[in-house]
Enzyme design. Structure first.
Site, PDB file in Angstrom:
ATOM      1  N   GLU A 192     -14.161  12.701   4.052  1.00 18.85           N
ATOM      2  CA  GLU A 192     -14.163  13.650   2.923  1.00 18.85           C
ATOM      3  C   GLU A 192     -13.535  13.035   1.661  1.00 18.85           C
ATOM      4  O   GLU A 192     -12.872  13.718   0.882  1.00 18.85           O
ATOM      5  CB  GLU A 192     -13.479  14.966   3.303  1.00 18.85           C
ATOM      6  CG  GLU A 192     -14.314  15.765   4.293  1.00 18.85           C
ATOM      7  CD  GLU A 192     -13.825  17.175   4.491  1.00 18.85           C
ATOM      8  OE1 GLU A 192     -13.421  17.817   3.498  1.00 18.85           O
ATOM      9  OE2 GLU A 192     -13.851  17.644   5.641  1.00 18.85           O
ATOM     10  N   HIS A 209       9.794   5.766  19.109  1.00 17.69           N
ATOM     11  CA  HIS A 209       9.540   6.014  20.530  1.00 17.69           C
ATOM     12  C   HIS A 209       9.481   4.715  21.337  1.00 17.69           C
ATOM     13  O   HIS A 209       9.333   4.761  22.566  1.00 17.69           O
ATOM     14  CB  HIS A 209       8.243   6.806  20.720  1.00 17.69           C
ATOM     15  CG  HIS A 209       8.419   8.281  20.581  1.00 17.69           C
ATOM     16  ND1 HIS A 209       8.561   8.914  19.360  1.00 17.69           N
ATOM     17  CD2 HIS A 209       8.488   9.273  21.522  1.00 17.69           C
ATOM     18  CE1 HIS A 209       8.685  10.222  19.553  1.00 17.69           C
ATOM     19  NE2 HIS A 209       8.666  10.456  20.846  1.00 17.69           N
ATOM     20  N   GLY A 210       9.564   3.572  20.651  1.00 16.98           N
ATOM     21  CA  GLY A 210       9.555   2.304  21.365  1.00 16.98           C
ATOM     22  C   GLY A 210       8.280   2.108  22.171  1.00 16.98           C
ATOM     23  O   GLY A 210       7.175   2.416  21.707  1.00 16.98           O
ATOM     24  N   GLY A 211       8.424   1.616  23.383  1.00 12.97           N
ATOM     25  CA  GLY A 211       7.262   1.341  24.230  1.00 12.97           C
ATOM     26  C   GLY A 211       6.426   2.571  24.506  1.00 12.97           C
ATOM     27  O   GLY A 211       5.191   2.506  24.572  1.00 12.97           O
ATOM     28  N   SER A 238     -18.890   6.898   0.047  1.00 12.36           N
ATOM     29  CA  SER A 238     -18.119   7.347  -1.112  1.00 12.36           C
ATOM     30  C   SER A 238     -18.996   7.575  -2.335  1.00 12.36           C
ATOM     31  O   SER A 238     -18.686   8.395  -3.190  1.00 12.36           O
ATOM     32  CB  SER A 238     -17.036   6.307  -1.438  1.00 12.36           C
ATOM     33  OG  SER A 238     -16.130   6.176  -0.367  1.00 12.36           O
ATOM     34  N   SER A 281      -8.931   7.499   0.443  1.00  6.54           N
ATOM     35  CA  SER A 281      -7.770   7.545  -0.453  1.00  6.54           C
ATOM     36  C   SER A 281      -8.058   6.873  -1.793  1.00  6.54           C
ATOM     37  O   SER A 281      -7.648   7.364  -2.853  1.00  6.54           O
ATOM     38  CB  SER A 281      -6.564   6.870   0.215  1.00  6.54           C
ATOM     39  OG  SER A 281      -6.121   7.635   1.322  1.00  6.54           O
ATOM     40  N   GLU A 282      -8.778   5.760  -1.759  1.00  7.19           N
ATOM     41  CA  GLU A 282      -9.098   5.060  -2.998  1.00  7.19           C
ATOM     42  C   GLU A 282      -9.966   5.913  -3.917  1.00  7.19           C
ATOM     43  O   GLU A 282      -9.802   5.899  -5.143  1.00  7.19           O
ATOM     44  CB  GLU A 282      -9.793   3.736  -2.679  1.00  7.19           C
ATOM     45  CG  GLU A 282      -8.923   2.705  -1.969  1.00  7.19           C
ATOM     46  CD  GLU A 282      -8.667   3.002  -0.496  1.00  7.19           C
ATOM     47  OE1 GLU A 282      -7.780   2.368   0.088  1.00  7.19           O
ATOM     48  OE2 GLU A 282      -9.362   3.885   0.079  1.00  7.19           O
ATOM     49  N   ALA A 307     -24.137  17.433   6.477  1.00  7.61           N
ATOM     50  CA  ALA A 307     -24.793  16.123   6.552  1.00  7.61           C
ATOM     51  C   ALA A 307     -24.958  15.543   5.155  1.00  7.61           C
ATOM     52  O   ALA A 307     -25.970  15.776   4.477  1.00  7.61           O
ATOM     53  CB  ALA A 307     -26.140  16.247   7.254  1.00  7.61           C
ATOM     54  N   LEU A 308     -23.963  14.766   4.743  1.00  7.07           N
ATOM     55  CA  LEU A 308     -23.955  14.177   3.405  1.00  7.07           C
ATOM     56  C   LEU A 308     -23.980  12.652   3.450  1.00  7.07           C
ATOM     57  O   LEU A 308     -24.773  12.019   2.762  1.00  7.07           O
ATOM     58  CB  LEU A 308     -22.710  14.659   2.648  1.00  7.07           C
ATOM     59  CG  LEU A 308     -22.507  14.131   1.225  1.00  7.07           C
ATOM     60  CD1 LEU A 308     -23.638  14.598   0.307  1.00  7.07           C
ATOM     61  CD2 LEU A 308     -21.148  14.591   0.673  1.00  7.07           C
TER      62      LEU A 308
END
Length: 384
Positions: free
Chosen positions: A366, A341-343, A136, A369-370, A128-129
């Site tokens: 976690e 895979h199309g539709g 961030s 990306s930035e 729990a952070l």
């Protein structure tokens, strides 16, 4: 058949290769894509119970009575394989490790008794952070822990907490105020049955798993519940994330490998223009790019894991590079799989449609990306 040629790389020992074969067989026999379609919390509890029963959760934390360390290559191999089969199984395994991580790495002998329960699947753990205004920006957390005699009293909220609502223990990071910012944060073990603790809101996301906003209303814990010393919470959180960020990258790798497997099967079997999809050069080019992204990601993932297992104190740069590259490239691989895979690729419940939803959150949690880019740059600028 899944590609296992990477297991011959020098990052691995024979025990890792044996483990990879064992968890592969277990997944094939025990996992179903129907997991989580009904009662999500019950499905996750069941996965934790079975992973513990069959001995896989012992890898999420060291034996509380031994001096052994976490083996990060094992964690990564486990997560890669589980994720390739079932995202919820990967989640159940990973959160046991992350939730118990601060205890594994920094807990004292009394606190490490929890590890026997998390390793067996008897107790579910949570980390729990995050808070609404400090996802961030960890140093900006607002939940407070006030000293009162031989206890601490916690007040505030956490959000985006995986296993929120089903965990038996939470490792909670709170502001104890020894100094401003990162230096005034401490870590505590809070049992789920503590008076004043509650689940304020269950959160629904595109790849469903137990996730919640949790509240602390004068939650009292003994001073012995603190992990490490006062003011060490930020250090504990970052050291834990160093280890488990590499495993997030491994989960992304598992999703990407499954996407490539499904694409190869589709390309070979789909009839088109008097041949197969695989005969088209544009399709061959896409498949080559997918394979390249996967191998490059795997090299970064297992370099980070091997570096930690070889005795490095911290792998901040290596883990950040692995997480950034593997999650971003896995998103690209899965997107190509959907396109080819199309539709069917956008049909609800199809495997590549599920992968498209499963991979997206890994680029955020976690450390987005930035943030990983900032971490890498700061490490380089500091000469690390």
């Amino acid at each position: 058949m899944p590609d296992k040629s990477f297991l011959s790389w020098p990052f691995f020992d024979d025990r890792h290769r044996a483990l990879a074969g064992g968890i592969e067989s277990w997944c094939a026999s025990n996992l179903s894509p129907a997991h989580g379609r009904g009662d999500l919390d019950a499905a996750c509890r069941d996965l934790v119970r079975r992973l513990g029963r069959d001995g896989w959760l012992v890898h999420t934390a060291p034996d509380p009575h031994a001096t052994a360390l976490l083996d990060v290559r094992t964690l990564c191999l486990m997560r890669e394989t589980l994720a390739r089969h079932d995202a919820l199984a990967d989640f159940a395994f990973a959160m046991q490790g992350l939730g118990a991580g601060p205890i594994s790495l920094f807990g004292n002998a009394e606190q490490r008794h929890w590890l026997a329960r998390t390793r067996s699947g008897e107790a579910i753990a949570a980390f729990a952070l995050s808070e609404q205004q400090s996802g961030s920006d960890v140093a900006n957390i607002g939940l407070t822990a006030r000293r009162d005699g031989n206890s601490y009293v916690l007040d505030g909220e956490k959000t985006w907490i995986s296993n929120g609502g089903i965990a038996d223990l939470y490792v909670v990071f709170a502001r104890t105020g020894e100094a401003p910012g990162a230096k005034g944060i401490s870590a505590f073990i809070v049992p789920a049955d503590a008076a004043g603790f509650s689940v304020a809101e269950q959160l629904d996301v595109i790849s469903p798993h137990p996730l919640a906003r949790i509240a602390f209303d004068s939650v009292r814990v003994p001073a012995s519940a603190m992990i490490g010393a006062t003011g060490e919470g930020f250090k504990i959180a970052m050291a834990t994330l160093d280890v488990f960020r590499a495993t997030v990258a491994a989960a992304a790798l598992g999703f990407a490998r499954r996407a490539l497997e499904e694409t190869l099967e589709r390309a070979r079997g789909r009839r088109m223009f008097d041949g197969t999809l695989a005969d088209l050069q544009l399709v061959q080019g896409a498949i080559a790019e997918m394979a390249l992204d996967i191998d490059a990601a795997a090299l970064l993932v297992y370099r980070a894991a091997w570096t930690k297992d070889s005795g490095a104190g911290r792998i901040t740069r290596e883990a950040a590079m692995a997480k950034l590259f593997a999650t971003e490239r896995a998103q690209r691989v899965v997107d190509k799989a959907v396109q080819l895979h199309g539709g069917d690729g956008v049909r609800r419940g199809h495997i590549v449609e599920r992968l498209y939803r499963d991979i997206r959150a890994l680029r955020i949690y976690e450390g987005a990306s930035e943030v990983q880019k900032v971490v890498i740059a700061r490490q380089l600028l500091a000469g690390g």
